[in-house]
Structures are given as C-alpha cells and as structure tokens.
Design a protein around this motif. Structure first.
Motif, short mmCIF file in Angstrom:
data_model
loop_
_atom_site.label_atom_id
_atom_site.label_comp_id
_atom_site.label_asym_id
_atom_site.label_seq_id
_atom_site.Cartn_x
_atom_site.Cartn_y
_atom_site.Cartn_z
N UNK A 1 0.83 -1.20 0.00
CA UNK A 1 0.00 0.00 0.00
C UNK A 1 0.87 1.25 0.00
N UNK A 2 1.92 1.26 0.80
CA UNK A 2 2.82 2.43 0.87
C UNK A 2 3.51 2.66 -0.47
N UNK A 3 3.99 1.60 -1.09
CA UNK A 3 4.68 1.71 -2.38
C UNK A 3 3.73 2.23 -3.44
N UNK A 4 2.54 1.69 -3.49
CA UNK A 4 1.55 2.14 -4.48
C UNK A 4 1.21 3.62 -4.28
N UNK A 5 1.08 4.02 -3.04
CA UNK A 5 0.78 5.42 -2.74
C UNK A 5 1.93 6.32 -3.19
N UNK A 6 3.17 5.88 -2.93
CA UNK A 6 4.33 6.68 -3.33
C UNK A 6 4.43 6.78 -4.85
N UNK A 7 4.12 5.69 -5.55
CA UNK A 7 4.16 5.71 -7.01
C UNK A 7 3.12 6.69 -7.55
N UNK A 8 1.92 6.63 -7.00
CA UNK A 8 0.87 7.57 -7.44
C UNK A 8 1.29 9.01 -7.19
N UNK B 1 1.88 12.06 -9.93
CA UNK B 1 1.21 13.36 -9.85
C UNK B 1 2.21 14.50 -9.90
N UNK B 2 3.28 14.37 -9.13
CA UNK B 2 4.31 15.41 -9.12
C UNK B 2 4.96 15.51 -10.49
N UNK B 3 5.24 14.37 -11.10
CA UNK B 3 5.85 14.36 -12.43
C UNK B 3 4.98 15.03 -13.47
N UNK B 4 3.68 14.78 -13.41
CA UNK B 4 2.76 15.41 -14.35
C UNK B 4 2.70 16.92 -14.13
N UNK B 5 2.77 17.32 -12.89
CA UNK B 5 2.66 18.73 -12.56
C UNK B 5 3.90 19.51 -13.00
N UNK B 6 5.10 18.95 -12.75
CA UNK B 6 6.33 19.68 -12.98
C UNK B 6 6.97 19.45 -14.34
N UNK B 7 6.66 18.37 -14.98
CA UNK B 7 7.37 18.06 -16.21
C UNK B 7 6.41 17.85 -17.37
N UNK B 8 6.43 18.74 -18.29
CA UNK B 8 5.62 18.59 -19.50
C UNK B 8 6.30 17.67 -20.49
#
Length: 176
Positions: A73-80, A84-91
């Motif tokens: 559960x922790x790993x899946x949460x970290x991946x999600x 999200x951060x990657x989508x926000x910061x990197x086009x």
C-alpha cells in the motif's frame, strides 16, 4: 502493573519479532523510517486481533503478511504521488540513453525494480531463509506461486546485477 496472559504473550511476541518485521519492511520499501512505522502498524493490527491470533498455528506468518500488505500500500501510494508530481512539474520528460550502471549494481535498487510479489518472495526466501511453505503462508499465496515468483525474481536480478552477484546473494556469500 500486572499483565494478563494475553498481554504478556503479545509483549513476548513483540520483543521477539519486531526487529525482524522492521528488517522485512525495510527490504520491501528501502526506507528505514517507513520500515519502523510499518512494523509498528502491523503489530498494532495484530494486537487488535490478538485474542484470535494467539491460538493460531503461525502468528508470525500472519504478521509478515500484514507487513507485506502495508508495504504494498505504501509503495503504491508513493508511485501515485510521484506520477502526480511528475505530471505537474514536467511537461516533457527527459529520456536517458541507457540504464544507470551505479544504480543497477546496488542490490537495494535492483530489488526495488522487481514487482512487489517477486521482491517479497526473493526477500523472504533468500534474506530471511524462509522455506517455500513459510513464504507462501506469509504472503497468502500458493507454494507454486512462491517457486515461480522467486525463480523469475532471481532471473531479473541476474539480468540487473550479473550472475556472479546473484549467485553469491542466493548462497549467502559476500562479493567484493
């Protein structure tokens, strides 16, 4: 303060197995702080069900399963979160020419590249020296699944680390 029998049994179980459960969580997640939290959370869940578990044949196997589920559960949460951060910061994501050789040589990094079930099987079988049956009980899967996932996980590690390193890991020998 006097402890009743159930409290004393749980306290003894905690003292005997907390460190092992934390090591298991660390090998699954690669995070020291998270490992302590996951082991504590698993033991809290066990305490809440201790009246039923104390009569069980293998409460440690159940505890390992709880740690594995919490780690998943922790790993899946970290991946999600990373996505999200990657989508926000990197086009435009950067592309790399090849694998990071230094990261491939690190066993923890290589373990982190394995899918969760393969990693769990490899860690329980080779780092904790559990039998196939004990590993199956801890993860709630069949012995056949343990065999196949361990074999496939070791093959993937061999691709990442090289046959010599994986052979040494499997037999417990140290490499340079």
């Amino acid at each position: 303060m006097l402890l009743d029998d159930a409290s004393a049994e749980f306290h003894d179980f905690f003292e005997r197995h907390y460190a092992e459960l934390a090591r298991f969580a660390h090998l699954l997640t690669g995070e020291t702080d998270a490992a302590d939290d996951l082991a504590a959370d698993a033991l809290l869940a066990l305490w809440q069900r201790w009246d039923r578990l104390r009569a069980a044949d293998h409460p440690l196997a159940y505890a390992r399963g709880v740690v594995a589920n919490l780690a998943r559960t922790r790993i899946r949460s970290a991946v999600r979160e990373r996505r999200r951060v990657g989508l926000f910061w990197s086009r435009h994501p950067e592309k790399t020419a090849g694998p990071d050789v230094a990261a491939v040589l690190d066993v923890r990094t290589a373990l982190g590249r394995l899918p969760f079930r393969k990693r769990s099987c490899v860690v329980l079988r080779h780092a904790f020296d559990l039998s196939e049956k004990e590993t199956a009980a801890a993860l709630g899967i069949s012995v056949g699944t343990v065999k196949s996932q361990t074999s496939k996980g070791m093959a993937e590690l061999e691709q990442l680390l090289g046959a010599g390193v994986v052979g040494a890991l499997a037999t417990g020998r140290r490499t340079r």
